[in-house]
Each structure stands twice: as structure tokens, then as C-alpha cells.
Motif scaffolding. Structure first.
Motif, short mmCIF file in Angstrom:
data_model
loop_
_atom_site.label_atom_id
_atom_site.label_comp_id
_atom_site.label_asym_id
_atom_site.label_seq_id
_atom_site.Cartn_x
_atom_site.Cartn_y
_atom_site.Cartn_z
N LYS A 7 0.83 -1.19 0.00
CA LYS A 7 0.00 0.00 0.00
C LYS A 7 0.87 1.24 0.00
O LYS A 7 0.89 2.03 0.97
CB LYS A 7 -0.94 0.00 1.20
N TYR A 8 1.61 1.39 -1.10
CA TYR A 8 2.49 2.55 -1.23
C TYR A 8 2.44 3.08 -2.66
O TYR A 8 2.25 2.33 -3.62
CB TYR A 8 3.95 2.15 -0.92
N ARG A 24 1.96 3.08 -8.55
CA ARG A 24 1.30 2.40 -7.44
C ARG A 24 1.95 1.03 -7.28
O ARG A 24 1.98 0.22 -8.21
CB ARG A 24 -0.20 2.26 -7.74
N PHE A 30 1.19 -1.64 -5.73
CA PHE A 30 0.34 -2.84 -5.74
C PHE A 30 0.21 -3.45 -7.13
O PHE A 30 0.37 -4.65 -7.34
CB PHE A 30 -1.03 -2.50 -5.18
N SER A 70 2.27 6.24 2.01
CA SER A 70 1.49 5.04 2.32
C SER A 70 0.02 5.36 2.05
O SER A 70 -0.39 6.52 2.15
CB SER A 70 1.69 4.62 3.78
N THR A 71 -0.74 4.33 1.70
CA THR A 71 -2.13 4.56 1.34
C THR A 71 -3.05 3.65 2.15
O THR A 71 -2.64 2.62 2.66
CB THR A 71 -2.36 4.31 -0.15
N SER A 121 -5.73 2.11 0.94
CA SER A 121 -6.22 0.98 0.16
C SER A 121 -5.22 0.61 -0.92
O SER A 121 -4.35 1.40 -1.28
CB SER A 121 -7.57 1.33 -0.48
N PHE A 122 -5.35 -0.60 -1.44
CA PHE A 122 -4.44 -1.06 -2.49
C PHE A 122 -4.58 -0.24 -3.77
O PHE A 122 -3.61 0.00 -4.47
CB PHE A 122 -4.68 -2.53 -2.79
N GLN A 178 -5.74 2.95 -4.20
CA GLN A 178 -5.93 4.39 -4.01
C GLN A 178 -5.39 5.15 -5.21
O GLN A 178 -4.34 4.82 -5.76
CB GLN A 178 -5.25 4.86 -2.74
#
Length: 127
Positions: A30-31, A51, A53, A99-100, A102-103, A105
């Protein structure tokens, strides 16, 4: 999270460089990793982001397909392949991380959204 940017240098107009951003201390996917640049006397501006992910990417309009961004999960490294460099691309290039929640975002170009910053690597393009 720590970031180490490298790969800058001096090139001629039309040349290429590959910047690397090695990320440590990251846990999970999640970054978002972003590249920004700052020329003397100018504000820091967004270049590209990825992203972690799923590798989805987002670019500043001025990139126009010249600077593809990618990541290598095994090496914890994000790359910025800079092609057809122009003198106006001369700047100090930084990588940054956020950092986020959700996967999936949405990626963002907002400087203040990125909490973690590397030290920068200089790119100079001569005419």
C-alpha cells in the motif's frame, strides 16, 4: 521508510538516463512512489508516480511518454527511464513515498501528499 535516489548525471540534449529509487523499510504494497524535480529558483514539481500494488502509473503532462516509470518488487526499486532529455529537464530529481489506506488508491501529483523523501540526484542536460 527510507529512499535512496541515484542515477543522475550530465548528458547532452537527446540523451538518456535511468534514475533508480531504492526503498527500504516498506511493509506491504500500500504505497505510491513518486518522482519530483526542482530546478534552481523554481518550485518542486511532479514528474511521475507508480502504485506499488499493481504498477499503475501517472505522469505529468510535460513527460509526454519520454519518462516511463516502473518498479522491481524483488529489488524494492522504482526506475525512471528518462529519454530524449532536454535542457529544461535539468533539475534535482527526488523520489518520494506515501502510504495509502487501500491497495487501489488513486495516484496523486500533490507534493504534500508524499511523506517520505530521498536526498535527490542531479540531472544536467547540456545543449
Amino acid at each position: 521508510v527510507q529512499l535512496q535516489a541515484s542515477g543522475g548525471g550530465l548528458v547532452r540534449t537527446g540523451g538518456s538516463l535511468r534514475l533508480s529509487c531504492t526503498v527500504s523499510g516498506r511493509t506491504g504494497s500500500k504505497y505510491h512512489i513518486g518522482w519530483f524535480r526542482q530546478a534552481p529558483g523554481k518550485e518542486r514539481e511532479f514528474v511521475a508516480a507508480i502504485r506499488w500494488f499493481d504498477g499503475d502509473s501517472y505522469y505529468a503532462n510535460f513527460v509526454k511518454g519520454r519518462f516511463p516509470i516502473s518498479r522491481d518488487d524483488a529489488k524494492n526499486t522504482v526506475y525512471l527511464e528518462m529519454n530524449n532529455l532536454q535542457p529544461e529537464d535539468t533539475a534535482l530529481y527526488y523520489c518520494a513515498a506515501r502510504s495509502t489506506a487501500s491497495f487501489r488508491q488513486t495516484l496523486t501529483k500533490e507534493v504534500n501528499s508524499y511523506r517520505y523523501w530521498g536526498q535527490g540526484t542531479q540531472v544536467t542536460v547540456s545543449s
